[in-house]
Write a protein that holds these residues in place. Structure first.
Motif, PDB file in Angstrom:
ATOM      1  N   CYS A   1      89.728 -24.774  17.367  1.00 17.40           N
ATOM      2  CA  CYS A   1      90.711 -23.871  16.760  1.00 17.40           C
ATOM      3  C   CYS A   1      91.983 -24.033  17.152  1.00 17.40           C
ATOM      4  CB  CYS A   1      89.922 -22.474  16.681  1.00 17.40           C
ATOM      5  SG  CYS A   1      88.617 -22.347  15.499  1.00 17.40           S
ATOM      6  N   LYS A   2      91.996 -23.762  18.469  1.00 20.30           N
ATOM      7  CA  LYS A   2      93.357 -23.888  19.283  1.00 20.30           C
ATOM      8  C   LYS A   2      94.119 -25.457  18.775  1.00 20.30           C
ATOM      9  CE  LYS A   2      92.306 -21.122  23.314  1.00 20.30           C
ATOM     10  NZ  LYS A   2      92.020 -20.954  24.862  1.00 20.30           N
TER      11      LYS A   2
ATOM     12  N   GLU B   1      90.022 -14.157  24.469  1.00 17.92           N
ATOM     13  CA  GLU B   1      90.241 -15.326  24.255  1.00 17.92           C
ATOM     14  C   GLU B   1      90.723 -15.571  22.866  1.00 17.92           C
ATOM     15  OE1 GLU B   1      87.587 -15.470  27.671  1.00 17.92           O
ATOM     16  OE2 GLU B   1      87.383 -14.605  25.638  1.00 17.92           O
ATOM     17  N   CYS B   2      89.894 -15.121  21.809  1.00 16.20           N
ATOM     18  CA  CYS B   2      90.179 -15.277  20.446  1.00 16.20           C
ATOM     19  C   CYS B   2      91.409 -14.463  19.888  1.00 16.20           C
ATOM     20  CB  CYS B   2      88.850 -14.843  19.607  1.00 16.20           C
ATOM     21  SG  CYS B   2      87.319 -15.925  19.826  1.00 16.20           S
ATOM     22  N   LEU B   3      91.688 -13.299  20.583  1.00 21.66           N
ATOM     23  CA  LEU B   3      92.593 -12.455  20.172  1.00 21.66           C
ATOM     24  C   LEU B   3      93.937 -12.896  20.683  1.00 21.66           C
ATOM     25  CD1 LEU B   3      91.516  -8.828  20.661  1.00 21.66           C
ATOM     26  CD2 LEU B   3      91.086 -10.303  18.532  1.00 21.66           C
ATOM     27  N   ARG B   4      93.971 -13.556  21.924  1.00 22.02           N
ATOM     28  CA  ARG B   4      94.982 -14.351  22.340  1.00 22.02           C
ATOM     29  C   ARG B   4      95.490 -15.375  21.430  1.00 22.02           C
ATOM     30  NH1 ARG B   4      92.894 -13.018  27.585  1.00 22.02           N
ATOM     31  NH2 ARG B   4      91.956 -14.820  27.747  1.00 22.02           N
ATOM     32  N   GLU B   5      94.496 -16.149  21.162  1.00 19.69           N
ATOM     33  CA  GLU B   5      95.029 -17.304  20.168  1.00 19.69           C
ATOM     34  C   GLU B   5      95.401 -16.838  18.950  1.00 19.69           C
ATOM     35  OE1 GLU B   5      95.268 -21.234  18.458  1.00 19.69           O
ATOM     36  OE2 GLU B   5      95.502 -20.226  20.366  1.00 19.69           O
ATOM     37  N   VAL B   6      95.046 -15.640  18.272  1.00 20.20           N
ATOM     38  CA  VAL B   6      95.608 -15.168  17.053  1.00 20.20           C
ATOM     39  C   VAL B   6      96.998 -14.666  17.468  1.00 20.20           C
ATOM     40  CG1 VAL B   6      95.509 -13.343  15.477  1.00 20.20           C
ATOM     41  CG2 VAL B   6      93.549 -14.393  16.078  1.00 20.20           C
ATOM     42  N   ASP B   7      97.299 -14.188  18.565  1.00 23.15           N
ATOM     43  CA  ASP B   7      98.741 -13.707  18.743  1.00 23.15           C
ATOM     44  C   ASP B   7      99.568 -14.877  19.134  1.00 23.15           C
ATOM     45  OD1 ASP B   7     100.405 -11.539  20.069  1.00 23.15           O
ATOM     46  OD2 ASP B   7     100.466 -12.848  21.810  1.00 23.15           O
ATOM     47  N   ARG B   8      98.925 -15.872  19.940  1.00 19.88           N
ATOM     48  CA  ARG B   8      99.895 -17.070  19.672  1.00 19.88           C
ATOM     49  C   ARG B   8     100.402 -17.702  18.296  1.00 19.88           C
ATOM     50  NH1 ARG B   8      99.355 -23.030  20.380  1.00 19.88           N
ATOM     51  NH2 ARG B   8      97.475 -22.945  19.552  1.00 19.88           N
TER      52      ARG B   8
ATOM     53  N   VAL C   1      90.399 -18.690  14.023  1.00 20.90           N
ATOM     54  CA  VAL C   1      89.677 -18.393  15.407  1.00 20.90           C
ATOM     55  C   VAL C   1      88.288 -17.932  15.027  1.00 20.90           C
ATOM     56  CG1 VAL C   1      91.786 -17.889  16.604  1.00 20.90           C
ATOM     57  CG2 VAL C   1      90.240 -16.076  15.795  1.00 20.90           C
ATOM     58  N   PRO C   2      87.388 -18.152  15.950  1.00 15.30           N
ATOM     59  CA  PRO C   2      85.999 -17.638  15.681  1.00 15.30           C
ATOM     60  C   PRO C   2      86.356 -15.806  15.575  1.00 15.30           C
ATOM     61  CG  PRO C   2      85.968 -19.135  17.636  1.00 15.30           C
ATOM     62  CD  PRO C   2      87.303 -18.746  17.025  1.00 15.30           C
ATOM     63  N   PRO C   3      85.636 -15.483  14.738  1.00 15.15           N
ATOM     64  CA  PRO C   3      85.931 -13.963  14.333  1.00 15.15           C
ATOM     65  C   PRO C   3      85.420 -12.764  15.130  1.00 15.15           C
ATOM     66  CG  PRO C   3      84.284 -14.508  12.732  1.00 15.15           C
ATOM     67  CD  PRO C   3      84.408 -15.793  13.863  1.00 15.15           C
ATOM     68  N   TYR C   4      85.161 -13.030  16.347  1.00 15.37           N
ATOM     69  CA  TYR C   4      84.123 -12.084  17.269  1.00 15.37           C
ATOM     70  C   TYR C   4      85.239 -11.280  18.297  1.00 15.37           C
ATOM     71  CZ  TYR C   4      81.009 -15.531  15.303  1.00 15.37           C
ATOM     72  OH  TYR C   4      80.260 -16.242  14.391  1.00 15.37           O
ATOM     73  N   GLY C   5      86.450 -11.216  18.216  1.00 15.88           N
ATOM     74  CA  GLY C   5      87.075 -10.053  18.965  1.00 15.88           C
ATOM     75  C   GLY C   5      87.182 -10.378  20.189  1.00 15.88           C
ATOM     76  N   THR C   6      86.764 -11.559  20.929  1.00 16.75           N
ATOM     77  CA  THR C   6      86.922 -11.622  22.468  1.00 16.75           C
ATOM     78  C   THR C   6      88.420 -11.628  22.653  1.00 16.75           C
ATOM     79  OG1 THR C   6      86.878 -14.216  22.355  1.00 16.75           O
ATOM     80  CG2 THR C   6      84.730 -13.022  22.531  1.00 16.75           C
TER      81      THR C   6
ATOM     82  N   LEU D   1     103.979 -19.168  17.107  1.00 13.03           N
ATOM     83  CA  LEU D   1     103.624 -20.625  15.976  1.00 13.03           C
ATOM     84  C   LEU D   1     104.186 -19.935  14.593  1.00 13.03           C
ATOM     85  CD1 LEU D   1     100.170 -22.094  16.954  1.00 13.03           C
ATOM     86  CD2 LEU D   1     102.592 -22.519  17.841  1.00 13.03           C
ATOM     87  N   GLY D   2     104.414 -19.015  14.451  1.00 11.89           N
ATOM     88  CA  GLY D   2     105.092 -18.450  13.216  1.00 11.89           C
ATOM     89  C   GLY D   2     104.107 -18.473  12.138  1.00 11.89           C
ATOM     90  N   PHE D   3     102.844 -18.200  12.502  1.00 10.80           N
ATOM     91  CA  PHE D   3     101.823 -18.173  11.084  1.00 10.80           C
ATOM     92  C   PHE D   3     101.868 -16.803  10.372  1.00 10.80           C
ATOM     93  CE2 PHE D   3      98.496 -21.382  12.814  1.00 10.80           C
ATOM     94  CZ  PHE D   3      99.281 -22.433  12.890  1.00 10.80           C
ATOM     95  N   ARG D   4     101.476 -16.891   9.199  1.00 10.41           N
ATOM     96  CA  ARG D   4     101.628 -15.787   8.285  1.00 10.41           C
ATOM     97  C   ARG D   4     100.474 -14.814   8.098  1.00 10.41           C
ATOM     98  NH1 ARG D   4     107.134 -15.176   7.421  1.00 10.41           N
ATOM     99  NH2 ARG D   4     108.118 -17.059   7.549  1.00 10.41           N
ATOM    100  N   GLY D   5      99.298 -15.114   8.768  1.00 14.70           N
ATOM    101  CA  GLY D   5      98.168 -14.269   8.833  1.00 14.70           C
ATOM    102  C   GLY D   5      97.024 -14.919   9.282  1.00 14.70           C
ATOM    103  N   ALA D   6      95.870 -14.489   8.849  1.00 19.54           N
ATOM    104  CA  ALA D   6      94.600 -15.133   9.474  1.00 19.54           C
ATOM    105  C   ALA D   6      93.838 -15.668   8.322  1.00 19.54           C
ATOM    106  CB  ALA D   6      93.693 -14.282  10.432  1.00 19.54           C
ATOM    107  N   GLN D   7      92.821 -16.655   8.672  1.00 18.05           N
ATOM    108  CA  GLN D   7      91.839 -16.971   7.566  1.00 18.05           C
ATOM    109  C   GLN D   7      90.354 -16.894   8.282  1.00 18.05           C
ATOM    110  OE1 GLN D   7      91.850 -21.528   7.353  1.00 18.05           O
ATOM    111  NE2 GLN D   7      93.743 -21.343   8.583  1.00 18.05           N
ATOM    112  N   ILE D   8      89.459 -16.554   7.412  1.00 17.97           N
ATOM    113  CA  ILE D   8      88.316 -16.404   7.693  1.00 17.97           C
ATOM    114  C   ILE D   8      87.325 -16.866   6.564  1.00 17.97           C
ATOM    115  CG2 ILE D   8      88.422 -14.433   9.546  1.00 17.97           C
ATOM    116  CD1 ILE D   8      87.709 -12.495   7.392  1.00 17.97           C
TER     117      ILE D   8
END
Length: 351
Positions: A105-106, A136-143, A129-134, A148-155
């Motif tokens: 994902c990264k 590491e996953c939350l840091r990647e969403v924050d990045r 990111v994998p949707p499990y709230g760890t 990176l200027g992303f506009r939201g999340a995808q699942i």
């Protein structure tokens, strides 16, 4: 033409253009698929062409996904957008969110960010990111959001056999709720219970996705998760599996009569409110629905809850005739403007 500032396609697919040539990346995609659950992948040459395709079968022998080499290049996508009249694209991965591990994902997020940057403002991206709230996953969403200027999340609508209302995903969804970022919910290749739709291709590949999406939307509404997560806004693909057709059955208005036996789950005003405030739908290829169905969707769920999306590059006719399909509907100019760009612009903060 409807009076909208931009035509925004909120459902364009993206895969790394190097997927077929970068063996390490390709193996990451192939090897993340859980073969122990009957999902199989392979790469083979496209008959009559010097190109390859990646095929996903579930179970073995039943093709549910296939991705062709050469369809995800910046030059070709920008040219197709120009031809179709699309001003801005919002990218998502097609279905792979269900399987990718965090490291892949990264890599995907970084490559997607570079691709979007080279589009000169014509494209936006959503974090995967994998949707499990760890942590590491939350840091990647924050990045993704802040660097990176992303506009939201995808699942996706479900992971394995588990739909999004399950407590397993609540830490991640609470994180997104608190950030007030939109969440695109893509369909999966098949619903959890899929054996009855396997034999016939159109029933498997089209109706199966509708079953999956409608099931997911219903579970989200009835679970009460939006009472807990009021800021969460889900954008479901495939018009939520034609959820508009079932909305009044599943979320009926109150009536004045007294039944001897209550045969259905009691409904409250909250369900109607959540259907309006928390659940949104993209067209996922407007031409495939037909005029009567699209007009019914607008009438039932409202134009402010529908986003234009083509599922590019699945079918070129969906992409190149999608805008004119919306323009041909017997709805107001305001409705058309909402669907073709206004809703996406507001939701993904593209103004």
């Amino acid at each position: 033409m409807a009076n909208t500032k931009k035509i925004i396609d909120a459902n364009m697919h993206w895969l790394p253009g190097e997927l077929f040539s970068d063996k390490k990346l390709l193996n990451s995609f192939l090897n993340c698929v859980p073969r122990q659950y009957g999902v199989h992948t392979r790469v083979e040459k496209i008959e009559g062409k010097d190109l390859h395709q990646l095929i996903v079968e579930q179970p073995k022998g039943y093709i549910n996904l296939n991705y062709a080499e050469g369809q995800y290049t910046l030059e070709s996508q920008l040219a197709d957008m120009e031809k179709a009249g699309v001003d801005h694209a919002i990218f998502r991965l097609p279905v792979w969110q269900e399987w990718l591990d965090l490291e892949t994902c990264k890599e995907v997020n970084s490559r997607m960010a570079d691709y979007v940057k080279r589009s000169d403002g014509r494209m936006s991206a959503l974090a995967v990111v994998p949707p499990y709230g760890t942590d590491e996953c939350l840091r990647e969403v924050d990045r993704c959001l802040n660097e990176l200027g992303f506009r939201g999340a995808q699942i996706v609508a479900h992971y394995g056999q588990v739909y999004l209302d399950d407590p397993l995903f609540r830490p991640y969804l609470k994180f997104l709720n608190d950030l007030k970022v939109p969440v695109v919910v893509h369909h999966t290749p098949l619903p959890v219970d899929y054996h009855s739709v396997l034999p016939y291709t159109n029933q498997r590949r089209q109706f199966g996705r509708c079953i999956d999406q409608a099931t997911a939307v219903g579970r989200e509404l009835f679970s009460g998760m939006f009472d807990e997560l009021p800021n969460l806004k889900f954008v479901h693909s495939m018009l939520g599996g034609a959820f508009y057709a079932f909305a009044d059955m599943l979320v009926p208005p109150q009536h004045k009569f007294n039944d001897t036996v209550d045969r259905f789950q009691a409904t409250t005003g909250n369900l109607r409110d959540h259907l309006h405030n928390n659940i949104f739908f993209d067209t996922s290829g407007a031409p495939q629905w037909g005029k009567a169905q699209l007009e019914a969707a607008v009438k039932v769920v409202g134009s402010t809850n529908i986003l234009y999306g083509s599922s590019y590059p699945i079918r070129k006719d969906w992409f190149f005739t999608g805008i004119e399909t919306i323009e041909s509907l017997d709805i107001t100019d305001e409705d058309k403007a909402n669907i073709l760009g206004g809703n996406a612009s507001r939701m993904f903060n593209l103004d």
